[in-house]
Design an enzyme around this catalytic site. Structure first.
Site, mmCIF file in Angstrom:
data_model
loop_
_atom_site.group_PDB
_atom_site.id
_atom_site.type_symbol
_atom_site.label_atom_id
_atom_site.label_comp_id
_atom_site.label_asym_id
_atom_site.label_seq_id
_atom_site.Cartn_x
_atom_site.Cartn_y
_atom_site.Cartn_z
ATOM 1 N N SER A 175 46.127 45.126 38.363
ATOM 2 C CA SER A 175 45.253 44.450 39.215
ATOM 3 C C SER A 175 45.977 43.288 39.863
ATOM 4 O O SER A 175 47.010 43.299 40.198
ATOM 5 C CB SER A 175 43.804 44.044 38.686
ATOM 6 N N ASP B 20 41.797 55.159 42.581
ATOM 7 C CA ASP B 20 41.550 53.731 42.655
ATOM 8 C C ASP B 20 41.310 53.472 44.182
ATOM 9 O O ASP B 20 42.334 53.446 44.820
ATOM 10 C CB ASP B 20 42.830 53.043 42.053
ATOM 11 N N HIS C 118 40.501 52.137 38.783
ATOM 12 C CA HIS C 118 40.786 50.909 38.458
ATOM 13 C C HIS C 118 40.219 50.256 37.360
ATOM 14 O O HIS C 118 39.081 49.785 37.302
ATOM 15 C CB HIS C 118 40.809 49.988 39.799
#
Length: 420
Positions: free
Chosen positions: A184, A344, A397
């Site tokens: 991330s 994601d 994600h």
């Protein structure tokens, strides 16, 4: 240094930090090896160690969680895992992604949540060092006002100092192969951190870090590329209607990053992409007095543990794109693994592919599927600069939360130097 007008607010944390140093310095400078935790039945799968490492002249105390490998900790690689956010706790990755135990998924009933062993923990083959960074993340804290300021490049300084000091307290691991990983938002902070480590190694800073490579999952990398691929990805996945796609594309002129504040129609459309998460069980477990005592966390932490803060601390978003750091690290021959959950929407894989293609590296192994248990786990491609890119089929994600078995297999193959 002159005391500012709000001197009381400055002196109070200093005095409290001094009291903390005098009374429980064994927590700040010692290592606390833990073999059991509240909520977990029996001994932990591997030894857990927690502690504080002081950086910035000891004004910033960084809390860490070190998980020994279940295989051969004396020789297995060390994986330093940087949290995302940028204000997420390292415990988030430990509990929800790659650590040796996880919270039992059930509705909270008022009792302490249970911990269960994670079948596909990455600690089965490597030692993992998680850290709460930057200041205010997890159990980390500052003893002065100036140490409450951080940013993308400050993290690079802090990580480098933290790791070398940690190694000095754990000299038995200095020669182990070292990898740095994260996901991330760490896509903005990890590459400059690794680049800083390399530069300091070359300048002879001790101890020399035995750095071999790095890996990033669902990495935010280029604010423009990442931000401008979300809408197209959502439309391609059938998550938004054709009508809404045309509306947002027209109102925003195809640009969804750095929106004109006067373009109210565009702002209104983009707000519909806001994503809210719920990780409540970790709040209940990490804020339980028994857990904090077992972890030897600093009991004077001014705020309760929160998985990810929402920007209440002074933070500078300095890195618009970390692509240049990938170029520099590749030029020095470091291996890298970049992987993306193909579902994601926060950092769509089409954006990640875009910046990787911009590097213009020669393709070594063409686009192909990779397999786990006779099933397609995703698709992968390798490049001449020792970079491997992989998608994780059906993952969001972040990828290990959704596909733990597949991600563990991917990591095991890559860390061993094998093809996915």
């Amino acid at each position: 240094m002159a005391i500012p007008k709000n001197g009381f607010n400055y002196i109070l944390p200093f005095l409290f930090g001094l009291w903390h140093f005098m009374n429980i310095s064994q927590v700040v400078f010692g290592q606390n090896r833990i073999t059991s935790l509240p909520g977990y039945e029996g001994p932990l799968p591997s030894v857990l160690e927690t502690g504080y490492i002081g950086v910035e002249k000891e004004e910033l105390q960084l809390f860490y969680y070190f998980v020994e490998s279940e295989n051969n900790p004396k020789e297995d690689p060390i994986l330093l895992w940087l949290p995302g956010g940028p204000h997420c706790s390292g415990m988030s990755a430990l509990l929800y992604e790659i650590g040796p135990f996880q919270l039992e998924e059930k509705e909270y009933n008022g009792t302490l949540p249970r911990l269960l062993p994670r079948q596909y923990s990455w600690s089965k083959i490597v030692n993992i060092l998680f850290v709460d960074l930057p200041v205010g993340s997890g159990y980390s804290y500052a003893t002065t006002t100036r140490a409450n300021y951080s940013g993308d490049l400050k993290i690079a300084e802090n990580v480098n100092e933290f790791l070398r000091k940690w190694m000095l307290k754990h000299t038995q691991y200095v020669s182990n192969p070292l990898y740095v990983g994260g996901d991330s938002y760490s896509g903005f902070t990890l590459p400059p951190s690794v680049h800083r480590m390399v530069n300091d190694n070359e300048e002879g800073m001790q101890p020399i870090l035995n750095l071999k490579g790095y890996l990033l999952g669902n990495p935010a990398t280029d604010r423009s590329i990442d931000g401008n691929t979300q809408v197209a990805f959502a439309h391609g996945m059938g998550l938004i209607s054709d009508e809404f796609f045309e509306s947002i594309k027209t109102s925003c002129n195809g640009v969804y990053h750095n929106i004109d504040p006067n373009n109210h129609k565009c702002k209104s459309n983009v707000l519909q992409f806001t994503r809210k998460e719920s990780y409540k069980l970790s709040l209940y477990w990490m804020n339980d007095n028994r857990v904090q005592e077992a972890l030897h966390a600093y009991k004077g932490t001014p705020i309760k543990w929160i998985r990810c803060h929402d920007g209440k601390y002074h933070y500078r978003y300095e890195v618009e794109s970390s692509v240049k750091y990938h170029v520099k690290l590749s030029a020095k021959g470091f291996r890298s693994l970049i992987y993306s959950g193909d579902h994601d929407i926060i950092v769509p894989f089409i954006g990640t592919q875009t910046w990787i293609r911009s590097l213009n590296y020669t393709i070594h192994d063409e686009w192909r599927k990779w397999i786990v248990d006779s099933q397609i786990a995703g698709y992968t491609r390798t490049y001449s600069n020792k970079m491997t890119f992989a998608t994780v089929k059906g993952a969001g994600h972040t990828a290990p939360e959704y596909k733990p078995k597949e991600c563990a297999a991917m990591f095991k193959r890559w860390i061993a130097g094998d093809a996915l």
